[in-house]
Design a protein around this motif. Structure first.
Motif, PDB file in Angstrom:
ATOM      1  N   THR A   1       0.816  -0.938   0.200  1.00  0.00           N
ATOM      2  CA  THR A   1      -0.039  -0.060  -0.128  1.00  0.00           C
ATOM      3  C   THR A   1       0.635   1.357  -0.158  1.00  0.00           C
ATOM      4  O   THR A   1       2.160   1.171   0.258  1.00  0.00           O
ATOM      5  N   ASP A   2       0.542   2.087  -0.410  1.00  0.00           N
ATOM      6  CA  ASP A   2       0.619   3.702  -0.473  1.00  0.00           C
ATOM      7  C   ASP A   2       1.276   4.108   0.622  1.00  0.00           C
ATOM      8  O   ASP A   2       0.718   4.482   2.170  1.00  0.00           O
ATOM      9  N   ARG A   3       2.415   4.764   1.290  1.00  0.00           N
ATOM     10  CA  ARG A   3       2.364   5.633   2.670  1.00  0.00           C
ATOM     11  C   ARG A   3       1.454   6.169   2.963  1.00  0.00           C
ATOM     12  O   ARG A   3       1.562   6.220   4.679  1.00  0.00           O
ATOM     13  N   PHE A   4       0.053   7.301   2.691  1.00  0.00           N
ATOM     14  CA  PHE A   4      -0.696   7.757   3.082  1.00  0.00           C
ATOM     15  C   PHE A   4      -1.485   6.932   3.768  1.00  0.00           C
ATOM     16  O   PHE A   4      -2.098   6.971   4.925  1.00  0.00           O
ATOM     17  N   THR A   5      -2.099   5.633   2.919  1.00  0.00           N
ATOM     18  CA  THR A   5      -2.721   4.967   3.597  1.00  0.00           C
ATOM     19  C   THR A   5      -1.980   4.485   4.639  1.00  0.00           C
ATOM     20  O   THR A   5      -2.844   3.788   5.394  1.00  0.00           O
ATOM     21  N   HIS A   6      -1.402   3.365   4.769  1.00  0.00           N
ATOM     22  CA  HIS A   6      -0.555   3.192   5.934  1.00  0.00           C
ATOM     23  C   HIS A   6      -0.795   4.027   7.462  1.00  0.00           C
ATOM     24  O   HIS A   6      -0.794   3.452   8.085  1.00  0.00           O
ATOM     25  N   ALA A   7      -0.535   5.150   6.783  1.00  0.00           N
ATOM     26  CA  ALA A   7      -0.487   6.306   8.245  1.00  0.00           C
ATOM     27  C   ALA A   7      -1.804   6.678   8.741  1.00  0.00           C
ATOM     28  O   ALA A   7      -1.989   6.310   9.659  1.00  0.00           O
ATOM     29  N   THR A   8      -2.573   6.550   7.344  1.00  0.00           N
ATOM     30  CA  THR A   8      -3.900   6.474   7.486  1.00  0.00           C
ATOM     31  C   THR A   8      -4.772   5.291   8.423  1.00  0.00           C
ATOM     32  O   THR A   8      -5.390   5.468  10.111  1.00  0.00           O
ATOM     33  N   THR A   9      -4.262   3.724   8.350  1.00  0.00           N
ATOM     34  CA  THR A   9      -4.691   3.176   9.193  1.00  0.00           C
ATOM     35  C   THR A   9      -3.540   3.283  10.659  1.00  0.00           C
ATOM     36  O   THR A   9      -4.669   3.282  11.208  1.00  0.00           O
ATOM     37  N   VAL A  10      -3.180   3.217  10.437  1.00  0.00           N
ATOM     38  CA  VAL A  10      -1.713   3.520  11.923  1.00  0.00           C
ATOM     39  C   VAL A  10      -2.573   4.782  12.392  1.00  0.00           C
ATOM     40  O   VAL A  10      -2.838   4.234  14.204  1.00  0.00           O
TER      41      VAL A  10
END
Length: 372
Positions: free
Chosen positions: A110-119
């Motif tokens: 996944t992209d960094r933005f999506t991962h950061a949102t999940t976290v």
């Protein structure tokens, strides 16, 4: 800007403001700074450690994350729990078993933005966890330092017999397997109770949490309560967070977990058969049918368990049973000074109730006697 400052700004923006715009802004900030990843993970470990201080356990957190968020969030929190465990103190065999059951797996690309949102969504949830009742780890008979190795072998035999009873398609074979398992359950619990009663400092009752998963969690909670009560344990259901806390002595808690799991498997199998028969008769399966089926199953199994309990207690065991009941009640009252009762909702399907009661009468695991 330092990585700590990046994380501080992102968390301040996302965790204390529920607006989507704040979440997006914080995720963008983190996505643009790969150097902040380690600090962000370290903060996650702190959130996990804080959950333990508030009475949560690994299985509780993962269950809630799956319920409130999704699988991606559950993988992240499982990874955080595993890393945090390396810096944590030993917390007993039940805790260790929960760690062993964690499923991390390779996260999807996944992209960094999506991962950061999940976290950040995960951290929002962890930050808002309420306090729960703290559970002292309960040592099962085979894990206790002075317990005989025979206890471990007996529990292994019980698990194997229950697994065979659940899997067989022949009622006669299942009945024979379950009868043998029942005999071993009773013997195992009697031995533990008598051993404790003769010890200088008998084991105190402990507690464990057992997940009560949707759908039809009310009926499943009733079934767990019936199994617990018949095994001289007490269960308190937390509907909001999807679990029941079961209070009792170690050997009895072990049996409650085994028997409850087996009965749930059998209930699902029996319900599938009953639905097939309903469809063959021209009726479509419905949610009300399944709700009534499981409610009747839980009610009828409870009746069977109580009947068995009334006939299995001998006079020479009464003093031991009485002292253990007082101890369990005392522990329950100290953990839950104020509880309420609830009534089953949505039980309106007569056919479902009839089929559920019939399935309980033919359950492949007989009720465990009310023995120490």
């Amino acid at each position: 800007m330092s990585t700590t400052s990046t994380v501080e700004r992102a968390l301040r923006s996302a965790l204390y403001d529920s607006a989507d715009a704040s979440l997006d802004a914080a995720a963008s900030l983190l996505a643009a700074d790969p150097g902040a990843d380690a600090e962000l993970a370290r903060r996650g470990e702190e959130f996990v450690a804080s959950a333990w201080r508030r009475g949560w356990q690994p299985a509780d957190v993962v269950r809630l994350v799956r319920r409130e968020l999704d699988g991606a969030h559950a993988r992240v929190v499982a990874s955080l729990i595993r890393v945090q465990a390396g810096h944590d103190r030993p917390r007993g065999h039940r805790w260790a078993a929960q760690l062993d059951e964690l499923t991390t797996g390779a996260p999807p690309r996944t992209d960094r933005f999506t991962h950061a949102t999940t976290v950040l969504e995960l951290y929002r949830l962890l930050l808002r966890l309420p306090d729960l009742e703290h559970l002292d780890d309960v040592q099962s008979p085979e894990k206790s330092a002075g317990a005989p190795k025979e206890a471990s072998r007996m529990l292994t035999r019980i698990r194997a017999l229950l697994a065979k009873a659940e899997a067989t398609g022949y009622p006669e074979e299942a009945e024979a397997l379950s009868a043998k398992a029942q005999e071993l359950m009773a013997r195992h619990s009697i031995d533990a109770a008598l051993l404790d009663s003769g010890a200088p400092s008998p084991d105190a009752p402990g507690a464990c949490r057992i997940g009560v998963e949707p759908p039809y969690e009310q009926a499943k909670a009733v079934l767990l309560d019936a199994v617990a009560d018949a095994n001289r344990c007490r269960a308190v259901w937390n509907e909001a967070y999807g679990f029941s806390t079961v209070v009792g002595f170690a050997a009895d808690l072990e049996i409650v977990e085994l028997l409850h799991t087996s009965l749930l498997v059998q209930a699902q199998t029996a319900m599938t058969r009953a639905e097939a028969a309903q469809r063959a008769g021209g009726r479509r399966r419905t949610k009300t049918f399944r709700q009534a089926f499981l409610a009747a199953y839980a009610h009828r199994v409870g009746t069977r368990l109580r009947a068995a309990a009334e006939t299995q207690v001998t006079d020479d065991l009464l003093p031991v049973l009485a002292s253990r009941e007082v101890a369990v009640t005392g522990r329950l009252d100290s953990m839950f000074p104020a509880t309420t009762t609830t009534r089953l909702r949505g039980v309106r399907d007569e056919a479902g109730w009839t089929e559920g009661a019939r399935a309980a009468d033919h359950a492949e695991v007989r009720p465990r006697p009310h023995l120490p």
